[in-house]
Motif scaffolding. Structure first.
Motif, PDB file in Angstrom:
ATOM      1  N   ARG A 134       0.573  -1.163   0.295  1.00 41.49           N
ATOM      2  CA  ARG A 134      -0.238  -0.173   0.272  1.00 41.49           C
ATOM      3  C   ARG A 134       1.360   0.759  -0.124  1.00 41.49           C
ATOM      4  NH1 ARG A 134      -4.911  -1.175   1.393  1.00 41.49           N
ATOM      5  NH2 ARG A 134      -6.136  -3.037   2.239  1.00 41.49           N
ATOM      6  N   PRO A 135       0.413   2.395  -0.530  1.00 41.52           N
ATOM      7  CA  PRO A 135       1.090   3.297  -0.314  1.00 41.52           C
ATOM      8  C   PRO A 135       1.397   3.787   0.929  1.00 41.52           C
ATOM      9  CG  PRO A 135      -0.617   4.153  -2.112  1.00 41.52           C
ATOM     10  CD  PRO A 135      -0.955   2.956  -1.291  1.00 41.52           C
ATOM     11  N   GLY A 136       3.616   4.193   0.765  1.00 40.93           N
ATOM     12  CA  GLY A 136       3.353   4.850   2.230  1.00 40.93           C
ATOM     13  C   GLY A 136       3.558   3.679   3.372  1.00 40.93           C
ATOM     14  N   GLY A 137       3.554   2.602   2.651  1.00 37.92           N
ATOM     15  CA  GLY A 137       5.117   1.125   3.821  1.00 37.92           C
ATOM     16  C   GLY A 137       5.655   1.170   3.080  1.00 37.92           C
ATOM     17  N   ALA A 138       6.997   1.244   3.838  1.00 43.89           N
ATOM     18  CA  ALA A 138       8.516   0.717   4.076  1.00 43.89           C
ATOM     19  C   ALA A 138       8.433  -0.333   3.188  1.00 43.89           C
ATOM     20  CB  ALA A 138       9.282   0.806   4.879  1.00 43.89           C
ATOM     21  N   LEU A 139       9.542  -0.552   1.942  1.00 40.74           N
ATOM     22  CA  LEU A 139       9.796  -1.910   1.153  1.00 40.74           C
ATOM     23  C   LEU A 139      11.103  -1.784   1.360  1.00 40.74           C
ATOM     24  CD1 LEU A 139       8.456  -1.296  -2.026  1.00 40.74           C
ATOM     25  CD2 LEU A 139       7.585  -2.733   0.064  1.00 40.74           C
ATOM     26  N   MET A 140      11.782  -0.972   1.912  1.00 40.17           N
ATOM     27  CA  MET A 140      13.993  -1.237   1.998  1.00 40.17           C
ATOM     28  C   MET A 140      14.321   0.261   1.553  1.00 40.17           C
ATOM     29  SD  MET A 140      14.763  -1.812  -2.015  1.00 40.17           S
ATOM     30  CE  MET A 140      13.943  -3.360  -2.392  1.00 40.17           C
ATOM     31  N   SER A 141      15.260  -0.018   1.800  1.00 37.64           N
ATOM     32  CA  SER A 141      16.047   1.366   2.304  1.00 37.64           C
ATOM     33  C   SER A 141      17.257   1.789   1.977  1.00 37.64           C
ATOM     34  CB  SER A 141      16.502   1.677   4.077  1.00 37.64           C
ATOM     35  OG  SER A 141      15.235   2.227   5.126  1.00 37.64           O
ATOM     36  N   LEU A 142      17.380   2.524   1.487  1.00 33.51           N
ATOM     37  CA  LEU A 142      18.752   3.148   0.604  1.00 33.51           C
ATOM     38  C   LEU A 142      19.728   4.324   1.133  1.00 33.51           C
ATOM     39  CD1 LEU A 142      18.111   3.647  -3.109  1.00 33.51           C
ATOM     40  CD2 LEU A 142      19.031   2.115  -2.509  1.00 33.51           C
ATOM     41  N   VAL A 143      20.777   3.319   1.077  1.00 29.71           N
ATOM     42  CA  VAL A 143      21.824   4.660   2.565  1.00 29.71           C
ATOM     43  C   VAL A 143      22.577   4.835   1.136  1.00 29.71           C
ATOM     44  CG1 VAL A 143      23.613   4.069   3.582  1.00 29.71           C
ATOM     45  CG2 VAL A 143      21.812   2.591   4.068  1.00 29.71           C
ATOM     46  N   PRO A 144      23.121   5.778   0.964  1.00 25.76           N
ATOM     47  CA  PRO A 144      24.163   6.684  -0.005  1.00 25.76           C
ATOM     48  C   PRO A 144      25.121   7.198   0.455  1.00 25.76           C
ATOM     49  CG  PRO A 144      22.496   8.560   1.151  1.00 25.76           C
ATOM     50  CD  PRO A 144      22.458   7.335   1.773  1.00 25.76           C
ATOM     51  N   LEU A 145      26.358   5.405   0.749  1.00 26.71           N
ATOM     52  CA  LEU A 145      27.118   5.222   1.152  1.00 26.71           C
ATOM     53  C   LEU A 145      28.428   6.873   0.970  1.00 26.71           C
ATOM     54  CD1 LEU A 145      27.512   1.304   1.907  1.00 26.71           C
ATOM     55  CD2 LEU A 145      26.649   3.366   3.257  1.00 26.71           C
ATOM     56  N   ALA A 146      28.574   7.104  -0.215  1.00 26.35           N
ATOM     57  CA  ALA A 146      29.084   7.861  -0.891  1.00 26.35           C
ATOM     58  C   ALA A 146      29.080   9.319  -0.175  1.00 26.35           C
ATOM     59  CB  ALA A 146      28.956   7.866  -2.146  1.00 26.35           C
ATOM     60  N   ASP A 147      28.195   9.568   0.314  1.00 27.67           N
ATOM     61  CA  ASP A 147      27.435  10.984   0.966  1.00 27.67           C
ATOM     62  C   ASP A 147      27.602  10.807   2.912  1.00 27.67           C
ATOM     63  OD1 ASP A 147      27.289  11.489  -1.323  1.00 27.67           O
ATOM     64  OD2 ASP A 147      25.455  11.748  -1.296  1.00 27.67           O
ATOM     65  N   ALA A 148      28.394   9.715   3.786  1.00 28.32           N
ATOM     66  CA  ALA A 148      28.433   9.560   4.706  1.00 28.32           C
ATOM     67  C   ALA A 148      28.936  10.823   5.062  1.00 28.32           C
ATOM     68  CB  ALA A 148      29.043   8.338   5.057  1.00 28.32           C
ATOM     69  N   TYR A 149      28.738  10.737   6.772  1.00 27.84           N
ATOM     70  CA  TYR A 149      29.269  11.747   7.436  1.00 27.84           C
ATOM     71  C   TYR A 149      29.290  11.668   8.873  1.00 27.84           C
ATOM     72  CZ  TYR A 149      24.371  13.069   7.919  1.00 27.84           C
ATOM     73  OH  TYR A 149      22.601  12.982   8.170  1.00 27.84           O
ATOM     74  N   VAL A 150      30.152  12.319   9.617  1.00 28.22           N
ATOM     75  CA  VAL A 150      30.676  12.175  10.872  1.00 28.22           C
ATOM     76  C   VAL A 150      29.228  13.168  11.950  1.00 28.22           C
ATOM     77  CG1 VAL A 150      31.815  12.352  12.980  1.00 28.22           C
ATOM     78  CG2 VAL A 150      33.076  10.846  10.499  1.00 28.22           C
ATOM     79  N   VAL A 151      28.703  12.777  12.968  1.00 26.45           N
ATOM     80  CA  VAL A 151      27.476  13.201  13.798  1.00 26.45           C
ATOM     81  C   VAL A 151      29.225  13.362  14.844  1.00 26.45           C
ATOM     82  CG1 VAL A 151      26.318  14.256  15.183  1.00 26.45           C
ATOM     83  CG2 VAL A 151      25.652  13.488  12.877  1.00 26.45           C
ATOM     84  N   ALA A 152      29.397  14.003  15.645  1.00 28.83           N
ATOM     85  CA  ALA A 152      30.163  13.963  17.275  1.00 28.83           C
ATOM     86  C   ALA A 152      29.328  14.457  17.716  1.00 28.83           C
ATOM     87  CB  ALA A 152      32.138  14.734  16.620  1.00 28.83           C
ATOM     88  N   ASN A 153      29.565  14.135  18.923  1.00 33.81           N
ATOM     89  CA  ASN A 153      29.136  15.296  20.354  1.00 33.81           C
ATOM     90  C   ASN A 153      30.171  15.352  21.292  1.00 33.81           C
ATOM     91  OD1 ASN A 153      25.989  14.473  19.708  1.00 33.81           O
ATOM     92  ND2 ASN A 153      26.942  12.940  19.705  1.00 33.81           N
ATOM     93  N   PHE A 154      30.135  16.572  21.125  1.00 37.90           N
ATOM     94  CA  PHE A 154      30.969  17.589  21.784  1.00 37.90           C
ATOM     95  C   PHE A 154      30.453  17.911  23.076  1.00 37.90           C
ATOM     96  CE2 PHE A 154      33.107  17.670  17.877  1.00 37.90           C
ATOM     97  CZ  PHE A 154      34.285  17.327  18.568  1.00 37.90           C
ATOM     98  N   LYS A 155      31.141  17.998  24.214  1.00 37.95           N
ATOM     99  CA  LYS A 155      30.424  18.620  25.580  1.00 37.95           C
ATOM    100  C   LYS A 155      30.964  20.059  25.700  1.00 37.95           C
ATOM    101  CE  LYS A 155      32.609  15.601  28.742  1.00 37.95           C
ATOM    102  NZ  LYS A 155      33.775  14.826  29.893  1.00 37.95           N
ATOM    103  N   GLU A 156      29.797  20.746  25.931  1.00 38.99           N
ATOM    104  CA  GLU A 156      29.520  22.075  26.049  1.00 38.99           C
ATOM    105  C   GLU A 156      31.190  23.043  26.365  1.00 38.99           C
ATOM    106  OE1 GLU A 156      26.467  23.605  28.151  1.00 38.99           O
ATOM    107  OE2 GLU A 156      26.544  21.881  29.555  1.00 38.99           O
TER     108      GLU A 156
END
Length: 368
Positions: free
Chosen positions: A235-257
């Protein structure tokens, strides 16, 4: 005495070596602390795309496997198009019928124009007949007054003149009726044109839905979380799969304030991933998050209570990965990382100056 002095010499030397080691280690730590900001609260992220159908139906083909790399526009899944093809044929037939109705109204309008011309000619003929009857009445009336013809003949001429006048009125009424019919045909044509346009739009929508039975990859990436199977009803909107763009990966680093004051957009970053051992990956700070991680939690922290305890918050910092590295394409979203930022580089805006707004500085620097 010599033995005692010799026995004391070993602890003194050991203490001296330890003191030197502590001094050297402390010095190195201090130098490193002044030059770098580090955190091991970092991970790889990517803007993955969830693939979902826009039409319902049974899956006829699944053309990709788990962990398969795909290119933009590649067909991933095909939904059985039989139902939509039937709907399209019906919609096109309906549109053609309504277009034929518009043509029929045009034909009838042309016929009405001919009928109007005919009725207008009839009005002219009635006027001519009335004019002739009026002249006859005048002539026979004069002759009847002089006694040349009988009064009955004059009366006959009067009757003929009245009939001619009535004929004019009748012809005018018929002409007006035809004109009104022509006006109604104009309204009928407008209605038919609107219905035909709606039918063409419905056919186009069905044609679009038919094209959507082929689900294509919107971006390049790697297939993951594939849950669709042949024969499955989707049905419309039901998840079939995911595509992960590995070439556009990035890093999220959580630094202390307490660390972000020295961070600047564009500063070089050294990244170590547990999966790659001692090999390092280069990157640059791209942007700062607009709020701490706690602000985006599903259940925000409520600090307006009496037992408040101050906890150092962490701010997500986005780091772009330099693409010209052999390990850049090997990072997978979710991997744990340790990042080290060289804060001695005075590059782009600082955390306070950027206001959380991303800039193109880091992205341009990452491609150099």
């Amino acid at each position: 005495m010599a033995g005692i002095k010799k026995g004391r010499l070993v602890p003194i030397l050991a203490g001296g070596v330890a003191a030197v080691a502590v001094a050297v280690g402390g010095g190195l730590w201090w130098i490193d602390k002044q030059k770098y900001e580090k955190t091991d609260n970092a991970f790889v992220a990517a803007d993955k795309v969830t693939i979902a159908p826009l039409v319902d139906g049974y899956v006829a083909e699944v053309l990709v496997d788990d962990n398969q790399a795909v290119r933009p526009g590649q067909v991933l899944v095909r939904i059985d198009p039989a139902t939509l093809k039937a709907r399209l044929a019906q919609a096109e037939a309906n549109a053609q019928a309504l277009e034929a109705a518009v043509s029929a109204v045009d034909d009838k309008a042309r016929l009405e124009q001919a009928m109007i011309a005919q009725k207008a000619a009839a009005v002219e003929s009635a006027h001519a007949q009335a004019s002739w009857a009026d002249s006859e009445l005048k002539r026979y009336g004069a002759l009847a007054r002089e006694g040349w013809v009988s009064p009955q003949r004059a009366q006959t001429a009067r009757n003929a003149q009245e009939q001619a006048i009535a004929g004019v009125s009748q012809a005018k009424a018929a002409l007006e009726a035809e004109r009104r019919v022509a006006q109604s045909l104009g309204s009928a044509k407008d209605q038919s044109l609107a219905q035909a346009a709606a039918a063409r739009a419905a056919a186009e929508q069905t044609r679009i839905d038919l094209s959507r039975t082929e689900i294509r990859a919107p971006v390049a990436g790697v297939v993951g979380a594939r849950g669709v199977r042949v024969g499955q009803y989707v049905r419309p909107g039901g998840a079939l799969m995911s595509l992960v763009p590995l070439a556009d990966a990035y890093v999220v680093a959580n630094f202390k304030e307490t660390q972000v004051a020295r961070l600047r957009i564009g500063q070089p970053v050294t990244i170590h991933a547990d999966a790659f051992g001692d090999e390092a990956i280069k990157g640059r700070i791209e942007s700062f998050a607009p709020a701490t991680g706690a602000e985006f939690a599903l259940i925000p922290v409520e600090n307006a209570v009496g037992n408040f305890t101050k906890i150092t918050q962490r701010l997500p910092v986005r780091i772009a990965i330099d693409p010209n590295q052999k390990l850049a394409g090997g990072l997978r979203p979710g991997l744990s990382l340790e990042v080290k930022v060289d804060v001695t580089r005075d590059t782009g805006p600082s955390f306070a100056e950027s206001g959380g707004r991303p800039t193109r500085f880091a992205r341009q620097g990452a491609t150099q």
